[in-house]
Design a protein around this motif. Structure first.
Motif, short mmCIF file in Angstrom:
data_model
loop_
_atom_site.label_atom_id
_atom_site.label_comp_id
_atom_site.label_asym_id
_atom_site.label_seq_id
_atom_site.Cartn_x
_atom_site.Cartn_y
_atom_site.Cartn_z
N ALA A 1 0.79 -1.23 0.00
CA ALA A 1 0.00 0.00 0.00
C ALA A 1 0.82 1.28 0.00
O ALA A 1 0.30 2.34 -0.36
N GLY A 2 2.08 1.26 0.44
CA GLY A 2 2.90 2.48 0.45
C GLY A 2 2.20 3.60 1.22
O GLY A 2 1.75 3.42 2.35
N SER A 3 2.11 4.77 0.58
CA SER A 3 1.47 5.92 1.24
C SER A 3 -0.02 5.71 1.44
O SER A 3 -0.66 6.49 2.15
N LEU B 1 -3.95 3.97 -3.16
CA LEU B 1 -5.08 3.19 -3.68
C LEU B 1 -6.13 2.96 -2.60
O LEU B 1 -7.32 3.20 -2.81
N VAL C 1 -2.14 -3.28 3.14
CA VAL C 1 -1.05 -4.14 3.62
C VAL C 1 0.30 -3.52 3.22
O VAL C 1 0.52 -3.21 2.05
N GLU C 2 1.17 -3.35 4.20
CA GLU C 2 2.51 -2.81 3.91
C GLU C 2 3.52 -3.52 4.81
O GLU C 2 3.27 -3.76 5.99
N HIS D 1 7.15 -2.67 4.94
CA HIS D 1 8.35 -1.95 5.36
C HIS D 1 8.01 -0.79 6.31
O HIS D 1 7.09 -0.02 6.06
N ALA E 1 2.87 -9.07 1.95
CA ALA E 1 1.81 -9.33 0.97
C ALA E 1 2.09 -10.56 0.11
O ALA E 1 1.24 -10.96 -0.69
N ASN F 1 -0.16 -2.08 -6.45
CA ASN F 1 0.94 -1.50 -7.21
C ASN F 1 2.21 -1.94 -6.49
O ASN F 1 2.73 -1.24 -5.63
N PRO F 2 2.69 -3.14 -6.79
CA PRO F 2 3.82 -3.71 -6.04
C PRO F 2 5.16 -3.22 -6.60
O PRO F 2 5.19 -2.55 -7.63
N PRO F 3 6.27 -3.54 -5.93
CA PRO F 3 7.58 -3.25 -6.55
C PRO F 3 7.70 -4.12 -7.80
O PRO F 3 7.57 -5.34 -7.69
N THR G 1 13.14 -1.02 -1.97
CA THR G 1 12.12 -2.03 -1.65
C THR G 1 10.77 -1.69 -2.27
O THR G 1 9.89 -2.54 -2.33
#
Ligand SMILES: C[S@@+](CC[C@H](N)C(=O)[O-])C[C@H]1O[C@@H](n2cnc3c(N)ncnc32)[C@H](O)[C@@H]1O
Length: 314
Positions: A128-130, A133, A149-150, A152, A181, A200-202, A221
């Motif tokens: 999810a990052g910031s 979405l 879900v995150e 790091h 994830a 939107n994964p790495p 990451t």
């Protein structure tokens, strides 16, 4: 430092010159954004702004110098990023939301069942990052139960901050999970329950051929998905298949070189019907969608639709 207030147009011009000399694209727009940020006004109001006092000129010069010196992303310097209908807090340690990710949010919002009398849909944002979405969906669909879900820690703290900010602004709170994830044991309580999984994964295949703003500042990451770009995507698609209810929708963003490979991963997973590849507005392959088979399927064999289409027409 100039002791007298100076016209804003001159401050913008000077900032733009510095940024342009450092090779920054869109130097004039960035100069306007920095000035507007420091003056606490919208960029569109700059032409009506009063002359700029010495303290503000100094702050603008420092931000511009930081941007010119080592290409610190503008969003990190300003601490905010506009994404879809929201503005989120960002800074070192978190991926800066990109416009193309808004296409995923739009697609999934169109695919969700319309609000009705029953319980709202469960939506899961993996990686999810910031929170771009997850929070965009929660904003547009107050009835949805959105899970983000995150893995790091640094990104997680930005996610929690944004989730709190949006809830304080009146959006339905999302649930944040500090989880891998790609772990098949992730979110056991949501198994077979999600109406949609977005991610939107790495996904960038390992490279050092990226702009300095990205390579030197955004977390590796968040960027890289192994040598083929699929290291996170492949196990994540298995997790998505386990979380989705029959008929639930998956949307996964990918590198513009890996569209067919990601579609093949989704198709080979075995839980999904027709797999579609989508392009962004510039015509670049950008995300893959699929629908989890209903129980008792038989006539749809996970065919991959490879016709690239402009935008997200369905
Ligand atoms: C490309 S960024 C996208 C962030 C956000 N979805 C967006 O669009 O701005 C990928 C995110 O996935 C996170 N991440 C990487 N591996 C992960 C994993 N195994 N499980 C959960 N999150 C992960 C990174 O920390 C990063 O925040």
């Amino acid at each position: 430092m100039n002791p007298r207030p100076v016209p804003v147009a001159g401050v913008v011009r000077s900032a733009a010159r510095t940024l342009s000399a450092a090779g920054v694209d869109s130097a004039h727009v960035e100069a306007q954004l920095v000035c507007a940020h420091v003056l606490g006004i919208d960029r569109s109001r700059l032409m009506f702004a009063d002359d700029v006092d010495a303290a503000a000129v100094s702050e603008i010069e420092q931000l511009v110098a930081a941007r010119a010196r080592d290409r610190t992303p503008l969003q990190y310097l300003l601490g905010r990023a506009v994404t879809g209908r929201l503005e989120l807090a960002v800074g070192p340690g978190v991926f800066i939301p990109r416009p193309e990710t808004e296409l995923l949010a739009e697609w999934i919002l169109a695919a969700l069942p319309a609000p009705g009398d029953g319980p709202g849909p469960v939506v899961v944002d993996l990686c999810a990052g910031s929170g771009t979405l997850a929070l965009e969906i929660a904003h547009a669909r107050p009835d949805a139960h959105v899970h983000a879900v995150e893995l790091h820690d640094a990104a997680l703290s930005w996610l929690r901050r944004n989730a709190d900010e949006r809830a304080a602004a009146g959006d339905t709170p999302i649930e944040v999970h500090h989880t891998d994830a790609t772990d098949p044991r992730a979110l056991p309580h949501l198994r077979d329950r999600a109406a949609a999984v977005v991610s939107n994964p790495p996904y960038i295949p390992f490279t050092d051929d990226l702009p300095a703003d990205v390579l030197m500042h955004e977390p590796a990451t968040a960027l890289f998905g192994g040598g083929d770009g699929l290291a996170v995507v492949t196990p994540l698609v298995d997790v998505a298949a386990a979380l989705l209810a029959p008929g639930g929708h998956l949307a996964v963003e990918h590198d513009d070189t890996t569209g067919p490979a990601v579609a093949a991963v989704v198709s080979a997973q075995g839980a999904f019907g027709t797999v579609e590849q989508h392009t962004d507005l510039a015509g670049r392959p950008r995300f893959v969608t699929a629908t989890r088979f209903d129980a008792g399927h038989g006539d749809d064999d996970g065919e991959v639709v490879t016709t690239a289409r402009k935008g997200i027409t369905r």
